[in-house]
Design an enzyme around this catalytic site. Structure first.
Site, PDB file in Angstrom:
ATOM      1  N   ARG A  50       0.806  -1.224   0.000  1.00  0.00           N
ATOM      2  CA  ARG A  50       0.000   0.000   0.000  1.00  0.00           C
ATOM      3  C   ARG A  50       0.840   1.277   0.000  1.00  0.00           C
ATOM      4  O   ARG A  50       0.353   2.342  -0.325  1.00  0.00           O
ATOM      5  CB  ARG A  50      -0.919   0.006   1.227  1.00  0.00           C
ATOM      6  CG  ARG A  50      -2.107  -0.924   1.035  1.00  0.00           C
ATOM      7  CD  ARG A  50      -2.999  -0.923   2.232  1.00  0.00           C
ATOM      8  NE  ARG A  50      -2.214  -1.251   3.430  1.00  0.00           N
ATOM      9  CZ  ARG A  50      -2.747  -1.456   4.621  1.00  0.00           C
ATOM     10  NH1 ARG A  50      -4.023  -1.342   4.799  1.00  0.00           N
ATOM     11  NH2 ARG A  50      -1.994  -1.765   5.657  1.00  0.00           N
ATOM     12  N   LYS A 148       2.393 -19.311   7.076  1.00  0.00           N
ATOM     13  CA  LYS A 148       1.762 -19.620   8.342  1.00  0.00           C
ATOM     14  C   LYS A 148       1.673 -18.337   9.177  1.00  0.00           C
ATOM     15  O   LYS A 148       2.461 -17.435   8.911  1.00  0.00           O
ATOM     16  CB  LYS A 148       2.534 -20.712   9.091  1.00  0.00           C
ATOM     17  CG  LYS A 148       3.934 -20.264   9.547  1.00  0.00           C
ATOM     18  CD  LYS A 148       4.370 -20.929  10.793  1.00  0.00           C
ATOM     19  CE  LYS A 148       4.028 -20.164  12.018  1.00  0.00           C
ATOM     20  NZ  LYS A 148       5.041 -19.208  12.505  1.00  0.00           N
ATOM     21  N   HIS A 178       8.185 -23.211   6.784  1.00  0.00           N
ATOM     22  CA  HIS A 178       9.562 -23.126   6.291  1.00  0.00           C
ATOM     23  C   HIS A 178      10.471 -24.177   6.906  1.00  0.00           C
ATOM     24  O   HIS A 178      11.525 -24.482   6.370  1.00  0.00           O
ATOM     25  CB  HIS A 178      10.128 -21.702   6.438  1.00  0.00           C
ATOM     26  CG  HIS A 178      10.577 -21.342   7.823  1.00  0.00           C
ATOM     27  ND1 HIS A 178       9.712 -20.892   8.783  1.00  0.00           N
ATOM     28  CD2 HIS A 178      11.797 -21.371   8.413  1.00  0.00           C
ATOM     29  CE1 HIS A 178      10.392 -20.658   9.900  1.00  0.00           C
ATOM     30  NE2 HIS A 178      11.655 -20.934   9.702  1.00  0.00           N
ATOM     31  N   LYS A 182      14.033 -26.753   5.335  1.00  0.00           N
ATOM     32  CA  LYS A 182      15.391 -26.811   5.883  1.00  0.00           C
ATOM     33  C   LYS A 182      16.070 -28.098   5.408  1.00  0.00           C
ATOM     34  O   LYS A 182      15.445 -29.162   5.412  1.00  0.00           O
ATOM     35  CB  LYS A 182      15.357 -26.763   7.422  1.00  0.00           C
ATOM     36  CG  LYS A 182      14.941 -25.391   7.966  1.00  0.00           C
ATOM     37  CD  LYS A 182      15.023 -25.353   9.470  1.00  0.00           C
ATOM     38  CE  LYS A 182      14.396 -24.099  10.051  1.00  0.00           C
ATOM     39  NZ  LYS A 182      15.234 -22.917  10.027  1.00  0.00           N
ATOM     40  N   GLU A 216      15.095 -20.793  20.972  1.00  0.00           N
ATOM     41  CA  GLU A 216      15.584 -19.549  20.376  1.00  0.00           C
ATOM     42  C   GLU A 216      16.117 -18.656  21.484  1.00  0.00           C
ATOM     43  O   GLU A 216      15.600 -18.685  22.605  1.00  0.00           O
ATOM     44  CB  GLU A 216      14.436 -18.816  19.686  1.00  0.00           C
ATOM     45  CG  GLU A 216      13.826 -19.572  18.540  1.00  0.00           C
ATOM     46  CD  GLU A 216      12.772 -18.732  17.852  1.00  0.00           C
ATOM     47  OE1 GLU A 216      13.122 -18.040  16.888  1.00  0.00           O
ATOM     48  OE2 GLU A 216      11.614 -18.741  18.294  1.00  0.00           O
ATOM     49  N   ASP A 235       2.365 -20.450  17.401  1.00  0.00           N
ATOM     50  CA  ASP A 235       3.441 -19.952  16.542  1.00  0.00           C
ATOM     51  C   ASP A 235       4.408 -21.058  16.123  1.00  0.00           C
ATOM     52  O   ASP A 235       4.945 -21.034  15.021  1.00  0.00           O
ATOM     53  CB  ASP A 235       4.198 -18.845  17.304  1.00  0.00           C
ATOM     54  CG  ASP A 235       5.238 -18.145  16.442  1.00  0.00           C
ATOM     55  OD1 ASP A 235       4.887 -17.729  15.327  1.00  0.00           O
ATOM     56  OD2 ASP A 235       6.399 -17.999  16.888  1.00  0.00           O
ATOM     57  N   HIS A 240       5.497 -25.956  12.894  1.00  0.00           N
ATOM     58  CA  HIS A 240       6.856 -26.495  12.753  1.00  0.00           C
ATOM     59  C   HIS A 240       7.071 -27.787  13.552  1.00  0.00           C
ATOM     60  O   HIS A 240       7.572 -28.777  13.042  1.00  0.00           O
ATOM     61  CB  HIS A 240       7.895 -25.475  13.231  1.00  0.00           C
ATOM     62  CG  HIS A 240       7.782 -24.136  12.567  1.00  0.00           C
ATOM     63  ND1 HIS A 240       7.444 -23.977  11.241  1.00  0.00           N
ATOM     64  CD2 HIS A 240       7.973 -22.872  13.045  1.00  0.00           C
ATOM     65  CE1 HIS A 240       7.446 -22.686  10.941  1.00  0.00           C
ATOM     66  NE2 HIS A 240       7.748 -21.998  12.015  1.00  0.00           N
ATOM     67  N   LYS A 340      11.193 -18.950  23.557  1.00  0.00           N
ATOM     68  CA  LYS A 340      12.020 -17.784  23.242  1.00  0.00           C
ATOM     69  C   LYS A 340      12.852 -17.447  24.473  1.00  0.00           C
ATOM     70  O   LYS A 340      12.484 -17.774  25.593  1.00  0.00           O
ATOM     71  CB  LYS A 340      11.135 -16.604  22.852  1.00  0.00           C
ATOM     72  CG  LYS A 340      10.326 -16.904  21.572  1.00  0.00           C
ATOM     73  CD  LYS A 340      10.168 -15.699  20.694  1.00  0.00           C
ATOM     74  CE  LYS A 340       9.338 -16.000  19.461  1.00  0.00           C
ATOM     75  NZ  LYS A 340      10.158 -16.412  18.311  1.00  0.00           N
TER      76      LYS A 340
HETATM   77  C1  BG6 Z   1       8.584 -18.551  12.700  1.00  0.00           C
HETATM   78  C2  BG6 Z   1       8.006 -18.045  13.973  1.00  0.00           C
HETATM   79  O1  BG6 Z   1       7.657 -19.329  12.002  1.00  0.00           O
HETATM   80  O2  BG6 Z   1       9.741 -19.333  12.980  1.00  0.00           O
HETATM   81  C3  BG6 Z   1       9.033 -17.237  14.749  1.00  0.00           C
HETATM   82  O3  BG6 Z   1       6.873 -17.242  13.701  1.00  0.00           O
HETATM   83  C4  BG6 Z   1      10.298 -18.022  14.938  1.00  0.00           C
HETATM   84  O4  BG6 Z   1       8.516 -16.818  15.994  1.00  0.00           O
HETATM   85  C5  BG6 Z   1      10.776 -18.616  13.624  1.00  0.00           C
HETATM   86  O5  BG6 Z   1      11.283 -17.145  15.459  1.00  0.00           O
HETATM   87  C6  BG6 Z   1      11.937 -19.571  13.840  1.00  0.00           C
HETATM   88  O6  BG6 Z   1      12.458 -19.957  12.603  1.00  0.00           O
HETATM   89  P1  BG6 Z   1      13.971 -20.396  12.446  1.00  0.00           P
HETATM   90  O7  BG6 Z   1      14.088 -20.809  11.016  1.00  0.00           O
HETATM   91  O8  BG6 Z   1      14.818 -19.208  12.811  1.00  0.00           O
HETATM   92  O9  BG6 Z   1      14.183 -21.529  13.402  1.00  0.00           O
END
Ligand code: BG6
Length: 491
Positions: A50, A148, A178, A182, A216, A235, A240, A340
């Protein structure tokens, strides 16, 4: 290294083109594929958002993003410049039917593969798809890519799937997780189905339990607005972690064809025993980080990270015990944990084998450790099989655990491509094996939703844990109650 075969020339329209995902992940991924000759030079990336920008403004932003997010040694100024010239910008509020859709239509080539990448909030997927349909932009060679989270519960996921499905067929719909892109996650398929030795030893006869850890060090960063409505279960676990669990637990598919792999993953999701409200305290732990230290540096707690919130009951950590009710996995628990602001960024799957049924060695000959297969998804991608071996030398008979260790980067000596590179090219190629099918997403929500409901019906809050620790102590108790421990050799 696998030979790089160029994909067909394509047009890729990215909605949400000024957002973090596009600048941090999608453009760098496309740059790498362009640099390596996989993205044909005539292909076209159309950034739609936008903001009031023109082509040149957007190219400047893209060039800055590449400088920030592509490794310095990989960024060639002339190639980056040629890549940026393949970008155009269209100013468009894609949720509005009366927006300037003609400007977009004009630059699309009707003959090419057309990828619509929705890097927006999921509540816009329906309206954007509806407009793409009514504007006649969906050709036979079109695909739509959905990031997602697909919804925030089962009902909203179904609604999104219905809205998207009214315009794009299931075969044209690519739901990204994603993690599936990997390298080491794909290697799980190779490990299990390209090696005779493992598949025979992949069941309750020899495996005691499985652990999946995705930790993380970062907090919620600038994403507090999204995250506070989501939390770690939605999340990370719903997508994942359950996808990783599926790849570990699924039966061998009859082929690598997308639907055959997805059929098997779906069976696992359906075999997950639902966690009932009265069991949620025993089988799940939720936590929220407080202030602490990461790498010796002080960091604030979650509430402070939310800028302005006074309280929140959103979890930034989850640990849970899941049960896959099949012959293969009877009584083999799957322990999952993610959070996290934990001490290390690491994603790892641990297959813990059973203890020896009988030993011919003297009890004091070793610190006995049952075999363990550790699959490291990131960082230092690789696999380690811990085995008992004899200590060398003519002294008394002593045994110690030793590791058969494969580090992929060392073995192959190449850069590991980012997951988005493969997934974007798979979308153009029309290969949906590493994407989630509608029924998988909905089955994952069906399993997660009762846990969310149980939590919201409980008076207690997520348990606090100081940043830089492995989550609330209840997460340790979750596994230790069963006489097991979290794998600790994480460094
Ligand atoms: C995302 C989440 O899908 O994956 C994030 O929304 C997270 O919160 C991330 O940090 C982690 O991905 P990766 O590839 O860094 O392990």
């Amino acid at each position: 290294m696998a030979k790089i075969i160029p994909v067909e020339t394509f047009d890729c329209v990215v909605f949400g083109a000024t957002g973090d995902l596009t600048l941090r992940k999608l453009l760098p991924a496309l740059y790498y594929r362009f640099r390596d000759g996989q993205m044909p030079p005539e292909s076209h990336v159309i950034a739609a958002a936008r903001s009031d920008l023109d082509d040149e403004d957007y190219r400047k932003r893209a060039s800055k993003a590449l400088k920030e997010h592509v490794a310095r040694d990989d960024l060639d100024a002339e190639t980056a410049d040629r890549f940026c010239r393949r970008l155009s910008y269209v100013r468009l509020d894609a949720t509005k039917p009366d927006a300037d859709w003609k400007a977009l239509a004009k630059i699309l080539d009707d003959e090419r593969v057309r990828v619509f990448y929705l890097a927006t909030s999921p509540d816009l997927y329906g309206p954007i798809c509806r407009n793409l349909g009514s504007q006649g932009l969906v050709t036979e060679k079109s695909r739509v890519v959905l990031e997602k989270p697909i919804g925030h519960d089962l009902a909203s996921a179904r609604q999104i799937n219905d809205d998207v499905g009214a315009v794009f067929s299931e075969a044209q719909t690519y739901r990204i997780d994603h993690y599936l892109g990997k390298e080491t996650v794909q290697n799980l398929l190779a490990l299990r189905f390209a090696n005779t030795i493992f598949e025979r030893l992949w069941n309750a006869d020899v495996i005691d339990h499985v652990q999946i850890t995705v930790s993380e060090t970062v907090g919620v960063e600038q994403r507090g607005g999204y995250y506070d409505h989501s939390g770690a279960l939605r999340d990370m676990v719903q997508n994942h972690m359950l996808q990783l669990l599926c790849l570990v637990a699924m039966e061998p598919p009859v082929s690598l064809e997308a639907d055959r792999v997805r059929d098997e993953k779906l069976k696992v999701l359906r075999a997950l025993r639902p966690i009932e409200a009265h069991e949620s305290t025993a089988l799940t732990v939720r936590g929220q980080y407080t202030q602490g230290a990461i790498d010796g540096q002080p960091v604030p707690g979650y509430i402070a990270d939310l800028n302005g919130a006074e309280s929140s009951s959103t979890e930034t950590f989850v640990a849970l015990k899941a049960d896959v009710r099949t012959w293969r996995w009877a009584n083999v628990p799957f322990y999952l944990r993610t959070g996290k602001r934990l001490p290390q960024k690491v994603s790892e799957i641990v297959i813990q084998y059973r203890a020896l049924p009988f030993s011919i060695f003297p009890e004091d000959a070793a610190e006995w450790q049952p075999n363990k297969l550790i699959i490291r998804l990131q960082p230092e991608e690789g696999m380690r099989l811990s085995m008992m071996t004899k200590d060398p030398g003519p002294g008394g008979l002593r045994l110690s655990p030793t590791a058969l260790d494969i580090r992929f980067e060392k073995t192959f000596g190449i850069r590991f491509p980012d997951a988005y590179e493969r997934l974007l090219m798979d979308t153009v190629r029309g290969n949906a094996t590493l994407f989630m099918r509608r029924d998988e997403v909905e089955a994952a929500w069906s399993w997660v939703e009762p846990i969310l409901q149980a939590w919201s019906g409980r008076p207690d809050q997520p348990r606090p844990y100081p940043s830089g620790t492995w989550g609330p102590t209840a997460a340790i108790a979750l596994i230790e109650r069963d006489g097991r421990t979290w794998h600790e050799d994480l460094a």
